[in-house]
Write a protein that holds these residues in place. Structure first.
Motif, PDB file in Angstrom:
ATOM      1  N   PHE A 176       0.839  -1.208   0.000  1.00  0.00           N
ATOM      2  CA  PHE A 176       0.000   0.000   0.000  1.00  0.00           C
ATOM      3  C   PHE A 176       0.875   1.260   0.000  1.00  0.00           C
ATOM      4  O   PHE A 176       0.584   2.233  -0.709  1.00  0.00           O
ATOM      5  CB  PHE A 176      -0.915  -0.023   1.222  1.00  0.00           C
ATOM      6  CG  PHE A 176      -1.696   1.235   1.409  1.00  0.00           C
ATOM      7  CD1 PHE A 176      -2.748   1.566   0.578  1.00  0.00           C
ATOM      8  CD2 PHE A 176      -1.355   2.131   2.425  1.00  0.00           C
ATOM      9  CE1 PHE A 176      -3.451   2.739   0.756  1.00  0.00           C
ATOM     10  CE2 PHE A 176      -2.051   3.305   2.598  1.00  0.00           C
ATOM     11  CZ  PHE A 176      -3.112   3.611   1.761  1.00  0.00           C
ATOM     12  N   ILE A 177       1.948   1.258   0.762  1.00  0.00           N
ATOM     13  CA  ILE A 177       2.851   2.401   0.806  1.00  0.00           C
ATOM     14  C   ILE A 177       3.483   2.644  -0.553  1.00  0.00           C
ATOM     15  O   ILE A 177       3.620   3.798  -1.012  1.00  0.00           O
ATOM     16  CB  ILE A 177       3.938   2.195   1.877  1.00  0.00           C
ATOM     17  CG1 ILE A 177       3.319   2.123   3.284  1.00  0.00           C
ATOM     18  CG2 ILE A 177       4.967   3.307   1.817  1.00  0.00           C
ATOM     19  CD1 ILE A 177       2.599   3.373   3.685  1.00  0.00           C
ATOM     20  N   LYS A 178       3.882   1.553  -1.262  1.00  0.00           N
ATOM     21  CA  LYS A 178       4.477   1.701  -2.588  1.00  0.00           C
ATOM     22  C   LYS A 178       3.486   2.302  -3.577  1.00  0.00           C
ATOM     23  O   LYS A 178       3.845   3.124  -4.425  1.00  0.00           O
ATOM     24  CB  LYS A 178       4.965   0.351  -3.093  1.00  0.00           C
ATOM     25  CG  LYS A 178       6.226  -0.162  -2.420  1.00  0.00           C
ATOM     26  CD  LYS A 178       6.659  -1.474  -3.045  1.00  0.00           C
ATOM     27  CE  LYS A 178       7.938  -2.001  -2.388  1.00  0.00           C
ATOM     28  NZ  LYS A 178       8.374  -3.283  -2.983  1.00  0.00           N
ATOM     29  N   ARG A 179       2.229   1.872  -3.498  1.00  0.00           N
ATOM     30  CA  ARG A 179       1.220   2.377  -4.443  1.00  0.00           C
ATOM     31  C   ARG A 179       0.962   3.869  -4.238  1.00  0.00           C
ATOM     32  O   ARG A 179       0.622   4.583  -5.189  1.00  0.00           O
ATOM     33  CB  ARG A 179      -0.084   1.589  -4.285  1.00  0.00           C
ATOM     34  CG  ARG A 179      -0.020   0.181  -4.843  1.00  0.00           C
ATOM     35  CD  ARG A 179      -1.427  -0.387  -5.032  1.00  0.00           C
ATOM     36  NE  ARG A 179      -2.152  -0.490  -3.759  1.00  0.00           N
ATOM     37  CZ  ARG A 179      -2.123  -1.556  -2.968  1.00  0.00           C
ATOM     38  NH1 ARG A 179      -1.379  -2.615  -3.312  1.00  0.00           N
ATOM     39  NH2 ARG A 179      -2.804  -1.577  -1.839  1.00  0.00           N
ATOM     40  N   LEU A 180       1.113   4.352  -3.029  1.00  0.00           N
ATOM     41  CA  LEU A 180       0.913   5.776  -2.790  1.00  0.00           C
ATOM     42  C   LEU A 180       1.931   6.636  -3.516  1.00  0.00           C
ATOM     43  O   LEU A 180       1.645   7.777  -3.893  1.00  0.00           O
ATOM     44  CB  LEU A 180       0.974   6.068  -1.291  1.00  0.00           C
ATOM     45  CG  LEU A 180      -0.199   5.551  -0.445  1.00  0.00           C
ATOM     46  CD1 LEU A 180       0.032   5.871   1.030  1.00  0.00           C
ATOM     47  CD2 LEU A 180      -1.518   6.168  -0.913  1.00  0.00           C
ATOM     48  N   GLU A 215      -0.639   8.587 -10.605  1.00  0.00           N
ATOM     49  CA  GLU A 215      -2.014   8.146 -10.897  1.00  0.00           C
ATOM     50  C   GLU A 215      -2.135   7.807 -12.384  1.00  0.00           C
ATOM     51  O   GLU A 215      -1.904   8.665 -13.251  1.00  0.00           O
ATOM     52  CB  GLU A 215      -2.990   9.256 -10.530  1.00  0.00           C
ATOM     53  CG  GLU A 215      -4.449   8.892 -10.717  1.00  0.00           C
ATOM     54  CD  GLU A 215      -4.862   7.719  -9.848  1.00  0.00           C
ATOM     55  OE1 GLU A 215      -5.388   6.732 -10.417  1.00  0.00           O
ATOM     56  OE2 GLU A 215      -4.657   7.786  -8.621  1.00  0.00           O
ATOM     57  N   THR A 216      -2.478   6.546 -12.663  1.00  0.00           N
ATOM     58  CA  THR A 216      -2.521   6.095 -14.069  1.00  0.00           C
ATOM     59  C   THR A 216      -3.688   6.710 -14.838  1.00  0.00           C
ATOM     60  O   THR A 216      -3.625   6.831 -16.067  1.00  0.00           O
ATOM     61  CB  THR A 216      -2.626   4.560 -14.119  1.00  0.00           C
ATOM     62  OG1 THR A 216      -3.774   4.142 -13.361  1.00  0.00           O
ATOM     63  CG2 THR A 216      -1.379   3.924 -13.524  1.00  0.00           C
ATOM     64  N   ASP A 217      -4.754   7.061 -14.143  1.00  0.00           N
ATOM     65  CA  ASP A 217      -5.943   7.589 -14.823  1.00  0.00           C
ATOM     66  C   ASP A 217      -5.969   9.112 -14.874  1.00  0.00           C
ATOM     67  O   ASP A 217      -6.921   9.689 -15.379  1.00  0.00           O
ATOM     68  CB  ASP A 217      -7.208   7.096 -14.108  1.00  0.00           C
ATOM     69  CG  ASP A 217      -7.343   5.579 -14.147  1.00  0.00           C
ATOM     70  OD1 ASP A 217      -6.904   4.984 -15.142  1.00  0.00           O
ATOM     71  OD2 ASP A 217      -7.893   5.010 -13.185  1.00  0.00           O
ATOM     72  N   ALA A 218      -4.948   9.768 -14.345  1.00  0.00           N
ATOM     73  CA  ALA A 218      -4.976  11.229 -14.252  1.00  0.00           C
ATOM     74  C   ALA A 218      -5.011  11.887 -15.629  1.00  0.00           C
ATOM     75  O   ALA A 218      -5.773  12.841 -15.861  1.00  0.00           O
ATOM     76  CB  ALA A 218      -3.772  11.724 -13.457  1.00  0.00           C
ATOM     77  N   ALA A 219      -4.206  11.388 -16.568  1.00  0.00           N
ATOM     78  CA  ALA A 219      -4.162  11.982 -17.905  1.00  0.00           C
ATOM     79  C   ALA A 219      -5.493  11.809 -18.629  1.00  0.00           C
ATOM     80  O   ALA A 219      -6.009  12.743 -19.270  1.00  0.00           O
ATOM     81  CB  ALA A 219      -3.024  11.365 -18.713  1.00  0.00           C
ATOM     82  N   LEU A 220      -6.049  10.600 -18.529  1.00  0.00           N
ATOM     83  CA  LEU A 220      -7.351  10.348 -19.166  1.00  0.00           C
ATOM     84  C   LEU A 220      -8.434  11.210 -18.536  1.00  0.00           C
ATOM     85  O   LEU A 220      -9.271  11.785 -19.246  1.00  0.00           O
ATOM     86  CB  LEU A 220      -7.701   8.862 -19.031  1.00  0.00           C
ATOM     87  CG  LEU A 220      -9.061   8.437 -19.584  1.00  0.00           C
ATOM     88  CD1 LEU A 220      -9.154   8.741 -21.074  1.00  0.00           C
ATOM     89  CD2 LEU A 220      -9.311   6.953 -19.321  1.00  0.00           C
ATOM     90  N   ALA A 221      -8.401  11.331 -17.216  1.00  0.00           N
ATOM     91  CA  ALA A 221      -9.401  12.149 -16.535  1.00  0.00           C
ATOM     92  C   ALA A 221      -9.293  13.619 -16.946  1.00  0.00           C
ATOM     93  O   ALA A 221     -10.306  14.299 -17.111  1.00  0.00           O
ATOM     94  CB  ALA A 221      -9.238  12.016 -15.022  1.00  0.00           C
ATOM     95  N   GLN A 222      -8.071  14.116 -17.161  1.00  0.00           N
ATOM     96  CA  GLN A 222      -7.889  15.497 -17.573  1.00  0.00           C
ATOM     97  C   GLN A 222      -8.460  15.732 -18.971  1.00  0.00           C
ATOM     98  O   GLN A 222      -9.102  16.759 -19.239  1.00  0.00           O
ATOM     99  CB  GLN A 222      -6.398  15.860 -17.538  1.00  0.00           C
ATOM    100  CG  GLN A 222      -6.080  17.286 -17.926  1.00  0.00           C
ATOM    101  CD  GLN A 222      -6.716  18.309 -16.997  1.00  0.00           C
ATOM    102  OE1 GLN A 222      -7.028  17.999 -15.835  1.00  0.00           O
ATOM    103  NE2 GLN A 222      -6.922  19.523 -17.493  1.00  0.00           N
TER     104      GLN A 222
END
Length: 358
Positions: free
Chosen positions: A16-20, A24-31
């Motif tokens: 969980f610490i590593k994933r933080l 964010e993989t979806d940030a570009a698509l969301a933008q």
């Protein structure tokens, strides 16, 4: 100690610490989606957004991925959102769905449907309650109010029964949705007093009451949305004018005639010796009488008054025998009867003024 306290493994905690720390993989698509939603005023759903990404942005994703990202970042369309069914007030009485989408009646006043709709004005919301007869799809009664209360529904039923009580079928069904007005104790008491059998749609299923929803759609698309009433008084005037037009003049595609024209043909049995006498009176009322008389004699009580008045006056007329032998034209007119009523319009005005309480 913390892992034992929260009942998680050490490896799971460090993953969980590593994933933080990962981007964010979806940030570009969301933008990209956010920019397009700003351009289209947040009107795109995930299907339309998926098509736009495929064709214009060259971004290829599964539609479910687009939906997930739009939900995650709050980018869903702001129109046509599915509303969650909610119950207002306590359901004291719930009735079976006796109508069961059988939107056909053999005789008038056997199956009625009712509902309430909102009429938007600049002054506020006007609530419209109607009762529609499934025999001819005519509007039997309607009431408006600035508040959505049980009394709005009760007053509509009282008005309908006042107009049609003498011709109501032995087993009259009144179908509605599960609105709090129709599950109230007052509604139950009134239907029992009039001998009406209530019927009720299933929860959150507007198709069970589709006929009355259809009329609201006709009213709004052909009248309200085109003229946009500013005040309650203007909205009431528009509703009165349109329902009068709908009942008496607007042709239905299935029957080829106005709703009340079919009802009048069913009432011709009142005058068996005259055949299409009431239909003739209806046509005369539409084409030869003054507007206020036409509106008044569109009611059942008004037609009876006009019919009895014509019969009494014609009995004393010198040309009665000759006129009664004259055949009706294709439109149901008897020429002598047209001349007779037209010549006595002032007498009809006096009848109209003295019988407004019918």
């Amino acid at each position: 100690v913390m892992c034992r306290f929260f009942s998680v493994s050490r490896s799971g905690y460090y993953n969980f610490i590593k994933r933080l720390s990962r981007p964010e993989t979806d940030a570009a698509l969301a933008q990209t989606i956010r920019q397009q939603q700003d351009k289209c005023f947040y009107t795109y759903g995930y299907r339309r957004m998926w098509q736009w990404l495929e064709r214009n942005a060259g971004i290829h994703h599964n539609p479910k991925t687009i939906l997930r990202v739009m939900k995650k970042y709050g980018l869903l369309s702001e129109i046509r959102r599915r509303r969650k069914w909610q119950q207002m007030g306590q359901q004291l009485h719930k009735y079976e769905n006796l109508l069961n989408r059988n939107f056909h009646a053999e005789t008038p006043n056997r199956k009625w449907v009712t509902d309430i709709s909102y009429i938007q004005t600049k002054q506020g919301v006007l609530y419209l309650s109607i009762i529609r007869d499934l025999y001819d799809n005519s509007i039997v009664a309607y009431k408006t109010a600035t508040q959505q209360t049980v009394n709005l529904v009760l007053d509509t039923i009282r008005l309908a029964m006042k107009r049609e009580r003498k011709r109501v079928a032995v087993e009259l069904q009144l179908h509605s949705d599960q609105g709090f007005q129709y599950t109230s104790q007052a509604y139950f008491n009134l239907t029992q007093a009039y001998g009406i059998t209530p019927s009720m749609s299933r929860k959150g299923n507007p198709y069970d009451n589709a006929v009355v929803e259809n009329f609201f759609s006709i009213l709004k698309t052909e009248c309200i949305y085109r003229h946009k009433p500013a005040t309650f008084a203007e909205a009431n005037e528009m509703i009165d004018r349109f329902i009068c037009f709908y009942n008496h003049e607007r042709i239905q595609l299935k029957t080829g005639e106005a709703p009340l024209a079919r009802r009048l043909s069913a009432y011709n049995s009142i005058f068996p010796t005259r055949g299409s006498f009431l239909s003739c009176l209806y046509n005369l009322g539409q084409f030869t009488l003054l507007p206020e008389i036409r509106l008044y004699f569109s009611t059942a009580g008004g037609r009876r008054t006009l019919a009895l008045w014509v019969l009494r006056r014609r009995e004393t007329s010198e040309d009665e025998n000759a006129a009664s032998r004259r055949p009706l034209s294709k439109n149901g007119f008897n020429g002598s009867l047209v001349d007779f009523i037209t010549a006595h319009c002032f007498a009809l005005v006096n009848i109209f003024k003295s019988h407004k309480d019918l």
